[in-house]
Design a protein around this motif. Structure first.
Motif, PDB file in Angstrom:
ATOM      1  N   HIS A 101       1.430 -11.554  14.155  1.00 30.58           N
ATOM      2  CA  HIS A 101       2.046 -10.227  14.244  1.00 30.58           C
ATOM      3  C   HIS A 101       2.250  -9.658  12.843  1.00 30.58           C
ATOM      4  N   ASP A 102       1.938  -8.381  12.674  1.00 31.30           N
ATOM      5  CA  ASP A 102       2.149  -7.722  11.394  1.00 31.30           C
ATOM      6  C   ASP A 102       3.593  -7.261  11.277  1.00 31.30           C
ATOM      7  N   GLN A 103       4.182  -7.492  10.113  1.00 33.28           N
ATOM      8  CA  GLN A 103       5.547  -7.058   9.814  1.00 33.28           C
ATOM      9  C   GLN A 103       5.470  -6.116   8.617  1.00 33.28           C
ATOM     10  N   TYR A 104       6.278  -5.046   8.653  1.00 34.25           N
ATOM     11  CA  TYR A 104       6.246  -4.018   7.617  1.00 34.25           C
ATOM     12  C   TYR A 104       7.640  -3.700   7.114  1.00 34.25           C
ATOM     13  N   ALA A 105       7.713  -3.207   5.894  1.00 32.32           N
ATOM     14  CA  ALA A 105       8.945  -2.628   5.350  1.00 32.32           C
ATOM     15  C   ALA A 105       8.537  -1.622   4.292  1.00 32.32           C
ATOM     16  N   GLY A 106       9.325  -0.563   4.155  1.00 30.95           N
ATOM     17  CA  GLY A 106       9.001   0.486   3.198  1.00 30.95           C
ATOM     18  C   GLY A 106      10.018   0.583   2.086  1.00 30.95           C
ATOM     19  N   GLY A 107       9.629   1.304   1.028  1.00 26.43           N
ATOM     20  CA  GLY A 107      10.532   1.523  -0.086  1.00 26.43           C
ATOM     21  C   GLY A 107       9.983   2.567  -1.041  1.00 26.43           C
ATOM     22  N   GLU A 108      10.836   3.045  -1.932  1.00 20.56           N
ATOM     23  CA  GLU A 108      10.426   4.030  -2.928  1.00 20.56           C
ATOM     24  C   GLU A 108       9.512   3.418  -3.988  1.00 20.56           C
ATOM     25  N   ARG A 109       9.654   2.123  -4.206  1.00 22.43           N
ATOM     26  CA  ARG A 109       8.830   1.401  -5.186  1.00 22.43           C
ATOM     27  C   ARG A 109       8.189   0.217  -4.466  1.00 22.43           C
ATOM     28  N   PRO A 110       7.041  -0.253  -4.942  1.00 22.36           N
ATOM     29  CA  PRO A 110       6.419  -1.414  -4.294  1.00 22.36           C
ATOM     30  C   PRO A 110       7.339  -2.635  -4.286  1.00 22.36           C
ATOM     31  N   THR A 111       8.071  -2.832  -5.376  1.00 22.00           N
ATOM     32  CA  THR A 111       8.962  -3.992  -5.458  1.00 22.00           C
ATOM     33  C   THR A 111      10.108  -3.890  -4.448  1.00 22.00           C
ATOM     34  N   GLU A 112      10.559  -2.670  -4.198  1.00 15.07           N
ATOM     35  CA  GLU A 112      11.606  -2.468  -3.193  1.00 15.07           C
ATOM     36  C   GLU A 112      11.069  -2.765  -1.791  1.00 15.07           C
ATOM     37  N   ALA A 113       9.849  -2.316  -1.502  1.00 19.36           N
ATOM     38  CA  ALA A 113       9.243  -2.582  -0.200  1.00 19.36           C
ATOM     39  C   ALA A 113       9.065  -4.083   0.020  1.00 19.36           C
ATOM     40  N   ILE A 114       8.588  -4.782  -0.988  1.00 20.33           N
ATOM     41  CA  ILE A 114       8.430  -6.241  -0.901  1.00 20.33           C
ATOM     42  C   ILE A 114       9.776  -6.896  -0.625  1.00 20.33           C
ATOM     43  N   MET A 130       0.841  -1.196   0.000  1.00 19.43           N
ATOM     44  CA  MET A 130       0.000   0.000   0.000  1.00 19.43           C
ATOM     45  C   MET A 130       0.876   1.246   0.000  1.00 19.43           C
ATOM     46  N   TRP A 131       0.296   2.352  -0.433  1.00 19.77           N
ATOM     47  CA  TRP A 131       0.968   3.652  -0.420  1.00 19.77           C
ATOM     48  C   TRP A 131       0.575   4.351   0.865  1.00 19.77           C
ATOM     49  N   ASP A 132       1.554   4.805   1.649  1.00 16.00           N
ATOM     50  CA  ASP A 132       1.242   5.450   2.923  1.00 16.00           C
ATOM     51  C   ASP A 132       2.338   6.430   3.296  1.00 16.00           C
ATOM     52  N   HIS A 133       1.964   7.650   3.587  1.00 13.74           N
ATOM     53  CA  HIS A 133       2.897   8.691   4.032  1.00 13.74           C
ATOM     54  C   HIS A 133       4.101   8.860   3.109  1.00 13.74           C
ATOM     55  N   GLY A 134       3.853   8.874   1.816  1.00 14.74           N
ATOM     56  CA  GLY A 134       4.904   9.165   0.846  1.00 14.74           C
ATOM     57  C   GLY A 134       5.828   8.016   0.500  1.00 14.74           C
ATOM     58  N   GLN A 135       5.472   6.811   0.880  1.00 14.30           N
ATOM     59  CA  GLN A 135       6.282   5.656   0.490  1.00 14.30           C
ATOM     60  C   GLN A 135       5.402   4.419   0.346  1.00 14.30           C
ATOM     61  N   TRP A 136       5.944   3.414  -0.312  1.00 13.61           N
ATOM     62  CA  TRP A 136       5.257   2.134  -0.450  1.00 13.61           C
ATOM     63  C   TRP A 136       5.561   1.296   0.781  1.00 13.61           C
ATOM     64  N   ILE A 137       4.543   0.640   1.302  1.00  9.82           N
ATOM     65  CA  ILE A 137       4.685  -0.209   2.480  1.00  9.82           C
ATOM     66  C   ILE A 137       4.259  -1.628   2.096  1.00  9.82           C
ATOM     67  N   ALA A 138       5.116  -2.579   2.377  1.00 13.85           N
ATOM     68  CA  ALA A 138       4.784  -3.995   2.208  1.00 13.85           C
ATOM     69  C   ALA A 138       4.491  -4.546   3.596  1.00 13.85           C
ATOM     70  N   THR A 139       3.464  -5.349   3.703  1.00 17.99           N
ATOM     71  CA  THR A 139       3.063  -5.879   4.998  1.00 17.99           C
ATOM     72  C   THR A 139       2.637  -7.341   4.883  1.00 17.99           C
ATOM     73  N   VAL A 140       2.858  -8.071   5.947  1.00 14.80           N
ATOM     74  CA  VAL A 140       2.439  -9.466   6.024  1.00 14.80           C
ATOM     75  C   VAL A 140       2.163  -9.799   7.489  1.00 14.80           C
ATOM     76  N   ARG A 141       1.228 -10.690   7.712  1.00 13.09           N
ATOM     77  CA  ARG A 141       0.940 -11.171   9.072  1.00 13.09           C
ATOM     78  C   ARG A 141       1.645 -12.505   9.251  1.00 13.09           C
TER      79      ARG A 141
END
Length: 125
Positions: free
Chosen positions: A97-110, A81-92
């Protein structure tokens, strides 16, 4: 010319993100090959490894291509998802527990999330 950076027991920080992803999902014998094109004044570095099925292949560009990151995201049930100016990848995780990581591109966040999960022993398939 072959420039080998053979895999050690720990993940090296000088490897590109797509190579760290490959290692996280089970690739082995990761190494780079540098090709020189003198007529074009060009050097090209390509990463190779042995994928979990046993084939020696070029490491896919998980951090920059949906063709590589999309199936990985689907298989690991990673949402983006797009949130606060960056792409966020998330998984439960299996523990809920939810785990997150961000990136400039969705593929980078993943990709960053996959490496994070691996480093923390949370990568399950």
């Amino acid at each position: 010319m072959l420039s080998e950076d053979r895999e050690s027991s720990s993940m090296s920080t000088d490897r590109p993100l797509h190579v760290a992803v490959a290692r996280a999902i089970g690739w082995t014998d990761l190494h780079s090959e540098e090709v020189h094109w003198p007529d074009l004044h060009l050097k090209e570095k390509t990463w190779w490894g042995v994928e979990p099925g046993g084939l020696k292949l070029k490491v896919p560009p998980y951090d920059s291509s949906w063709c590589s990151a999309g199936p990985l995201s689907e298989r690991l049930k990673i949402g983006v998802m797009w949130d606060h100016g960056q792409w966020i990848a998330t998984v439960r995780t299996e523990e809920g527990h939810d785990q997150y990581a961000g990136g400039e591109r969705p593929t980078e966040a993943i990709s960053r999330l996959v490496v994070h999960l691996h480093k923390n022993g949370l990568l399950t398939e």
